[in-house]
Design an enzyme around this catalytic site. Sequence first.
Site, mmCIF file in Angstrom:
data_model
loop_
_atom_site.group_PDB
_atom_site.id
_atom_site.type_symbol
_atom_site.label_atom_id
_atom_site.label_comp_id
_atom_site.label_asym_id
_atom_site.label_seq_id
_atom_site.Cartn_x
_atom_site.Cartn_y
_atom_site.Cartn_z
ATOM 1 N N GLU A 28 -5.213 1.593 3.380
ATOM 2 C CA GLU A 28 -4.302 0.482 3.177
ATOM 3 C C GLU A 28 -3.461 0.368 4.450
ATOM 4 O O GLU A 28 -2.893 1.376 4.895
ATOM 5 C CB GLU A 28 -3.411 0.758 1.966
ATOM 6 C CG GLU A 28 -2.601 -0.451 1.599
ATOM 7 C CD GLU A 28 -1.728 -0.257 0.368
ATOM 8 O OE1 GLU A 28 -1.826 0.792 -0.297
ATOM 9 O OE2 GLU A 28 -0.935 -1.179 0.103
ATOM 10 N N ARG B 153 -8.218 16.382 -1.920
ATOM 11 C CA ARG B 153 -7.406 15.971 -0.771
ATOM 12 C C ARG B 153 -7.249 17.133 0.183
ATOM 13 O O ARG B 153 -7.278 18.288 -0.232
ATOM 14 C CB ARG B 153 -5.979 15.630 -1.217
ATOM 15 C CG ARG B 153 -5.801 14.431 -2.038
ATOM 16 C CD ARG B 153 -4.336 14.306 -2.428
ATOM 17 N NE ARG B 153 -3.528 13.743 -1.366
ATOM 18 C CZ ARG B 153 -3.441 12.439 -1.142
ATOM 19 N NH1 ARG B 153 -4.078 11.575 -1.906
ATOM 20 N NH2 ARG B 153 -2.692 11.976 -0.158
ATOM 21 N N LYS C 205 2.367 9.196 3.096
ATOM 22 C CA LYS C 205 2.882 8.190 4.034
ATOM 23 C C LYS C 205 4.349 7.885 3.747
ATOM 24 O O LYS C 205 5.135 7.673 4.660
ATOM 25 C CB LYS C 205 2.060 6.899 3.905
ATOM 26 C CG LYS C 205 0.821 6.901 4.787
ATOM 27 C CD LYS C 205 0.094 5.569 4.712
ATOM 28 C CE LYS C 205 -0.901 5.551 3.594
ATOM 29 N NZ LYS C 205 -1.813 4.396 3.605
HETATM 30 P P1 ATP Z 1 -0.620 8.130 0.904
HETATM 31 O O1 ATP Z 1 -0.672 8.752 -0.449
HETATM 32 O O2 ATP Z 1 -0.133 9.036 1.992
HETATM 33 O O3 ATP Z 1 0.025 6.777 0.929
HETATM 34 P P2 ATP Z 1 -3.122 6.947 0.557
HETATM 35 O O4 ATP Z 1 -4.142 7.752 -0.126
HETATM 36 O O5 ATP Z 1 -2.433 5.923 -0.255
HETATM 37 O O6 ATP Z 1 -2.114 7.907 1.288
HETATM 38 P P3 ATP Z 1 -4.826 5.161 1.898
HETATM 39 O O7 ATP Z 1 -4.595 4.370 3.117
HETATM 40 O O8 ATP Z 1 -4.950 4.422 0.624
HETATM 41 O O9 ATP Z 1 -3.667 6.228 1.826
HETATM 42 O O10 ATP Z 1 -6.048 6.147 2.075
HETATM 43 C C1 ATP Z 1 -7.280 5.791 2.628
HETATM 44 C C2 ATP Z 1 -8.298 6.823 2.242
HETATM 45 O O11 ATP Z 1 -7.909 8.099 2.725
HETATM 46 C C3 ATP Z 1 -8.429 6.943 0.739
HETATM 47 O O12 ATP Z 1 -9.808 6.976 0.419
HETATM 48 C C4 ATP Z 1 -7.753 8.233 0.424
HETATM 49 O O13 ATP Z 1 -8.334 8.835 -0.692
HETATM 50 C C5 ATP Z 1 -7.973 9.054 1.709
HETATM 51 N N1 ATP Z 1 -6.922 10.049 1.867
HETATM 52 C C6 ATP Z 1 -5.588 9.852 1.909
HETATM 53 N N2 ATP Z 1 -4.926 11.013 2.003
HETATM 54 C C7 ATP Z 1 -5.867 11.996 2.035
HETATM 55 C C8 ATP Z 1 -5.817 13.438 2.120
HETATM 56 N N3 ATP Z 1 -4.657 14.092 2.192
HETATM 57 N N4 ATP Z 1 -6.988 14.106 2.126
HETATM 58 C C9 ATP Z 1 -8.160 13.457 2.068
HETATM 59 N N5 ATP Z 1 -8.272 12.115 1.986
HETATM 60 C C10 ATP Z 1 -7.141 11.383 1.963
HETATM 61 MG MG MG Z 2 -3.646 4.422 -1.305
#
Ligand code: ATP
Ligand code: MG
Length: 568
Positions: A38, A268, A278
């Site tokens: 995102e 994760r 984030k």
């Molecule tokens: P945050 O929770 O920090 O906002 P998010 O998961 O919402 O992170 P996205 O931009 O939606 O962030 O994530 C893009 C991709 O990265 C998704 O498929 C998510 O599952 C993966 N991702 C995010 N954080 C991790 C992590 N700590 N380990 C592995 N994959 C991750």
């Molecule tokens: Mg997300």
Amino acid sequence: MSAPDDRPAAANFVRDLVIADNEQGTFGGRVQTRFPPEPNGYLHIGHAKAITVDFDLAAEFGGVCNLRFDDTNPDTEDASYVEAIVDDIGWLGYEVATPLYASDYFSQLADWAELLIQQGKAYVDEQDGETISKQRGGYGNPGTESPHRDRSIEENLDLFGRMRAGELDDGAAVLRAKIDMQHENMQMRDPVMYRIRAGHHHRTGDGWKIYPTYDWAHGQSDAIEGITHSLCTLEFDSHRPLYDWYLDQLAAAGVLPYAQPRQSEFARLELTHTVTSKRKLLQLISDGVVDGWDDPRMPTLRGLRRRGYPAESIREFCRFIGVSRTNSRNEIELLESFVRTRLNAVAQRRMAVLRPLEVVIDNWPSDDAGAPIVEQVELINNPENADDGTRTAPFSGRFWIEQDDFKAEPPPKYYRLTPGREVRLRGAFFVTCVGFDTDANGDVERVHVTYDPETRGGNAPDGRKVKSTMHWVSADHAVDVQVALYERLFSAEIPGEATGDVFDDLDPNSRELLEGCKAEPALGDAALGSVVQFERLGYFAHDLHDPLLFHRTVGLRDEWANIQKRKG
Ligand code: ATP
Ligand code: MG
């Protein structure tokens, strides 16, 4: 020391799934993945794992990994994040042909929503969010059906049409899937598919008034792009039945362009001493704890890059830890160990003195005009890589050493410079301490030595040995630089474990900025962003913008090995 690539490949259950699918011909041998960020922040080390999993898997099986922006929320997203994310993925070493956007599918998604309405599988609900959420019930607690659940298809089509046309106010209605308010999985209790939002979208502008939810956008975007394996993190495990339900309806209607994609979830990446949310990273910036997204203490790809982490070492680390369905936290020392191993192979050696103490050679020769002679000594650039060759550094009658490398009154087992002691100056000469000057407070201000001209290059023709080899920088030729030393941003292994608030574990002294450090002249023209080893001190990255600033990437000692030993 072994090369990073010698480490064994870890278990990767997603890879096993793909192999099984290929054997069974599930997707006709096709493997297509996507990485769906995102655009509401910068990528961090956790994303690096997802990127590595998604891109490596596609590459291994001859497929493609799409970069698809999951840009379905106009309130938090921004085009600047899009550019940064594309740039960071490129830096990490993966090629993105053309970025794709969920927002490009808004029309298709809305048309498919209308199809579900026509089939009696979706309805418009004008209740407010709080009411809808209350009616959802809880575990072991059945939901309550909305009073609008059974309105006619015609009425639903009309209302959704008006939502789509922007005739209804922000928040006035939502479109919900009509699934089962008694379903044991909360996600299946008539989930919201569309909301009305007045915001300005970074790509579609003001063209849309309704925005799809994650669940409605995600699987359908996968289907449009022909994704086979849709990989996400474990928190989406409970969403999988919904992912499948939406696609099942569309598949039954015969509108899917490819075989129905499948979602699989993996753990994760979590690291000790690190937060990877984030929202929390953003708070570190807004609270002024760090300078920005690219502060070298941040676990963002921008931060790690500025800190001097080679992209290869991040990829190697992600591959090494493998892909499983068990949540765990990896030690940051393991990541650092990959960084160190890689840098040991590629980083050139240089000399810099962080906390300088002046040393004068009392018997250094002068020329006829009385100026001290300047010798050029030869230094090896990287003992790990003969191709890196040698360089010269000026040496003359005055030089800098670390304050720590001299003691007027040495403790036991102190082998560095002290009155009467002879030591080697790396690549230059043997010198013997013959005295020191103190200032008004009695602190050592200057050290006096004599040198042995026979030891040029750092060896004595008579074969006599010294116990210590020290780094130095010629005082008349030194470049003044700033050096930033870093500790962990969070002192606790698991930030927030004690109090529930990660910010309670911030180390207020996570950065120490040293001014007036002395660097050998060759460092004055180090390429921006390049990483060198300061002899005896660690690896240091030349800042990306400021030519006279260095960041300590990582120290020389392999703390991961120590942790392994402690654990037995
Ligand atoms: P945050 O929770 O920090 O906002 P998010 O998961 O919402 O992170 P996205 O931009 O939606 O962030 O994530 C893009 C991709 O990265 C998704 O498929 C998510 O599952 C993966 N991702 C995010 N954080 C991790 C992590 N700590 N380990 C592995 N994959 C991750
Ligand atoms: Mg997300």
